[in-house]
Write a protein that holds these residues in place. Structure first.
Motif, PDB file in Angstrom:
ATOM      1  N   PRO A 102      -7.520  -5.359   1.801  1.00 30.53           N
ATOM      2  CA  PRO A 102      -8.958  -4.569   1.559  1.00 30.53           C
ATOM      3  C   PRO A 102      -8.599  -3.259   2.412  1.00 30.53           C
ATOM      4  O   PRO A 102      -8.969  -2.023   2.590  1.00 30.53           O
TER       5      PRO A 102
ATOM      6  N   ALA B   8       0.707  -0.906   0.266  1.00 29.82           N
ATOM      7  CA  ALA B   8      -0.073   0.198  -0.083  1.00 29.82           C
ATOM      8  C   ALA B   8       0.880   1.049   0.191  1.00 29.82           C
ATOM      9  O   ALA B   8       0.547   2.287  -0.509  1.00 29.82           O
TER      10      ALA B   8
ATOM     11  N   THR C  25      -0.822   0.306  -3.801  1.00 30.79           N
ATOM     12  CA  THR C  25      -2.001  -1.432  -4.170  1.00 30.79           C
ATOM     13  C   THR C  25      -1.633  -2.229  -3.107  1.00 30.79           C
ATOM     14  O   THR C  25      -1.066  -2.328  -2.209  1.00 30.79           O
ATOM     15  N   PRO C  26      -3.020  -1.982  -2.518  1.00 31.84           N
ATOM     16  CA  PRO C  26      -3.582  -2.113  -0.993  1.00 31.84           C
ATOM     17  C   PRO C  26      -3.188  -3.940  -1.191  1.00 31.84           C
ATOM     18  O   PRO C  26      -3.744  -4.750  -1.699  1.00 31.84           O
TER      19      PRO C  26
ATOM     20  N   SER D 102      -6.218   0.053   2.567  1.00 35.69           N
ATOM     21  CA  SER D 102      -6.326   1.340   1.627  1.00 35.69           C
ATOM     22  C   SER D 102      -6.076   2.142   2.404  1.00 35.69           C
ATOM     23  O   SER D 102      -5.936   3.130   2.081  1.00 35.69           O
TER      24      SER D 102
ATOM     25  N   ALA E  79     -11.298  -2.546   7.261  1.00 36.31           N
ATOM     26  CA  ALA E  79     -11.460  -2.034   6.244  1.00 36.31           C
ATOM     27  C   ALA E  79     -12.031  -0.431   7.039  1.00 36.31           C
ATOM     28  O   ALA E  79     -11.751   0.927   6.889  1.00 36.31           O
TER      29      ALA E  79
END
Lengths: 163, 504
Positions: free
Chosen positions: B88, B79, B84-85, B91, B272
């Protein structure tokens, strides 16, 4: 495929599934003893209840889909060559079917080697030599672990017998 | 058994090199698995599961918990470094982590991510130790009607908050419940959707369903679009996190940890939302709020604390009530079942040594996470260099071996492939997979408790509202439905074009 299309297709699909379950699948493939006194305790009750809720959810999805404003924004990222992508997916489906056919005949190790190579080329690997080397090593290492450490009887097949 | 006796029993179970080695290896696998873009902690846990079959129960479960803990932190590495995590839940870390990497401070951001993760991990583990036993002793008074309403509430909230809309989540949960009806009937032993095949009489294998649902769709997604994963790795830079940075962010870390503990202990919410809530609270209260989103280290700390604060807390409903709160704990419940253990209140009486062994292991896992995380930050370059198009075929082969190993049955491999296509369709149609899997696990329990209630009452449905506990869960269920539906309707009114993304 837009959000509205997704919602409507899901709703329609849920309705079809619910109707198929209620009208055909449950009467055909769920058996119940004839002496069940109360419908709530019958083996049929739970599948029918779930089919009913699936139908209601389908109606909800269609209703909410119809409420949506039209927008052309696709829900999935577009890709360059859709035709080739569908072909690769179809090839993967064939590969899975072949795996099921070959597993009892060639054994797990040889089949896995073939699956590794085929899938690596299917995703257009830029390292073909590495793929072939890994296709030999990975199934052998996994065989060694599962057969000798975990004590699993890995299918050997008709052509190759490993210790 | 006193508290000290319980700890001694737990120590006797995990006080060996094998258990700690499993935990260490698990954290390492998790960090690497979480750090590989597209792998995710969920997939890492699912793929590790077959390797635990041959282990002692406590060793296997510690290995999986290690992968879980490591995977949640590992997701923050890509991330920050490649935007790019890895999971999820990472993020939120991108919001400030990647701008820091662009400024040449990736090492500082990753260091803070690690410190915040470990702090949150300790707080979350302590919350688990404090609350799980208390909740389990309360749950001992539950009968079938109470369990029925509890499971119904859990499924409702999981269906409601897992995806983009309540209806899609509900559809997913219903399909999972339908799949769980396959097999012999629990009361009469008659066939349900078995087609006369003996392989189907015991129901579909849980491991085959979960690996099919979570690993195979990744492979199919790669087949559909083989070059979707390419990204550019940033260098770590010269700056490193200092104790002053940590002290400045400490309040946000602790607040984020408690947010994580609270949200993690509610089934279905997951990491998340916790990370984003922690981040927004830190931004709201920070002196440097204008720097948030531009590379503020406190933002990285807050999101990582919120993210990792969930990890221990999700085990509270799992251990105390036998209800998995998210997909990873659903996989871990599978590990318990394979070893003949049933999480829930009775486990605190029958297997108290395993419970306390797990608590001890979890505390130690925070130390391992700090050690392995420090090394992983510097070694990410090598992880990022693993060719994804070699990794994916290896994952496919591993799935085949792993699923076969559960029952020595090729039929299960076929079930995995079939579920893989179902999972891929769900991804394409944006149906969340978590409600499907959790409903598949809880389905037999839900039906069993319902029918037991009916048997107890002579089919009188009022037994389902027989006391304050059932009222409490019915109220929560209704409140959840109303709250999610209202949020959806409000989102439609505010932005009709986005109605499909947030509507009910």
């Amino acid at each position: 495929m837009t959000q509205r299309q997704v919602q409507l297709r899901l709703g329609g699909g849920a309705l079809i599934v619910a109707a198929f379950l209620a009208l055909f699948a449950i009467p055909q493939w769920v058996s119940s003893p004839s002496n069940v006194g109360n419908i709530v305790l019958s083996p049929l009750f739970w599948p029918y209840a779930l089919a009913g809720f699936t139908g209601l959810t389908g109606l909800g999805l269609i209703f909410s889909g119809l409420q949506m404003q039209g927008t052309d924004e696709p829900v999935n990222d577009p890709i360059e060559d859709t035709g080739a992508a569908w072909l690769r997916l179809a090839a993967m489906a064939v590969l899975m079917g072949l795996t099921m056919f070959l597993l009892p005949r060639l054994g797990m190790v040889l089949t896995s080697m073939l699956v590794f190579v085929a899938s690596a080329f299917l995703v257009r690997t830029r390292h073909p030599i590495t793929a072939i080397v890994c296709a030999v090593i990975v199934p052998l290492v996994l065989y060694a672990f599962f057969a000798h450490v975990a004590g699993v009887a890995i299918p050997q097949g008709e052509f190759l017998r490993l210790p | 058994m006193s508290f000290l006796d319980s700890i001694a029993a737990g120590l006797s179970l995990v006080g060996n090199i094998e258990a700690f080695l499993a935990l260490f290896v698990g954290v390492a696998i998790g960090v690497v698995g979480g750090a590989i873009p597209g792998m995710s902690a969920t997939m890492a846990v699912a793929l590790t599961l077959p390797f635990t079959f041959a282990m002692q129960p406590i060793t296997g479960i510690l290995l999986l918990l290690g992968v879980y803990k490591g995977g949640i932190f590992g997701g923050s590495i890509p991330a920050i470094l490649i935007k790019t995590p890895g999971t999820p839940a990472s993020s939120a870390t991108i919001l400030d982590g990647y701008p820091m990497a662009e400024k040449g401070e990736a090492g500082r951001a990753l260091g803070m991510a690690l410190w915040a993760s470990c702090t949150a991990d300790v707080i979350s583990n302590l919350a688990l130790i404090l609350f799980a036993g208390w909740l389990a002793s309360f749950a001992l008074s539950f009968g079938p009607p109470e369990f029925f309403t509890l499971i119904l509430f859990s499924l409702t909230i999981i269906a409601g908050v897992s995806g983009e809309s309540l209806l899609r989540g509900a559809l997913s949960a219903l399909l999972g419940l339908l799949l769980a009806t396959i097999g012999l009937d629990l009361v009469y032993g008659t066939n349900r959707f078995t087609f006369g095949d003996p392989n189907m009489m015991g129901g579909l294998n849980f491991i085959a369903v979960l690996i099919g649902l979570f690993a195979i769709p990744e492979i199919l997604a790669m087949v559909w679009h083989p070059t979707a994963h390419v990204g550019k790795t940033r260098s770590l830079g010269k700056n490193w996190v200092s104790f002053a940075d940590y002290r400045r962010s400490f309040k946000s870390i602790v607040r984020g940890s408690f947010i994580g503990v609270f949200l993690g202990s509610i089934p279905g919410i997951g990491a998340a939302p916790s990370a984003f809530l922690s981040y927004s609270e830190a931004r709201r209260t920070s002196k440097n709020k204008e720097n948030f989103g531009k590379g503020e280290i406190e933002g990285v700390a807050a999101s990582e604390a919120g993210n990792n604060g969930v990890a221990g807390a999700t085990l509270i409903p799992l251990l105390a009530l036998g209800v998995p709160g998210d997909v990873i704990t659903a996989i871990i419940i599978g590990a318990f079942m394979i070893h003949g253990l049933q999480p829930g209140p009775m486990m605190f009486i029958l297997n108290v040594d395993i419970i306390y062994g797990l608590f001890i292991g979890l505390i130690v896992s925070s130390v391992f996470l700090f050690m392995i995380g420090s090394v992983a930050i510097r070694g990410f370059k090598y992880v990022a260099d693993i060719p994804k198009r070699i990794l994916i075929p290896a994952v496919l082969v591993l799935c085949i071996y792993g699923v076969f190993a559960v029952n020595n049955n090729i039929f299960d491999v076929g079930v995995m492939f079939a579920m893989g296509w179902v999972g891929y369709l769900m991804v394409r149609y944006h149906i969340p997979a978590a409600p499907f899997l959790i409903a598949f696990i809880l389905g037999p329990l839900l039906e069993d408790n319902f029918r037991q209630s009916m048997l107890m009452s002579g089919s009188d449905p009022t037994i389902l509202v027989r006391g304050p506990i059932t009222w409490f869960f019915w109220t929560l269920t209704l409140l959840t439905i109303v709250a999610i539906a209202r949020a959806g309707v409000r989102a439609v009114k505010n932005n009709p074009l986005l109605s499909g993304r947030s509507g009910p």
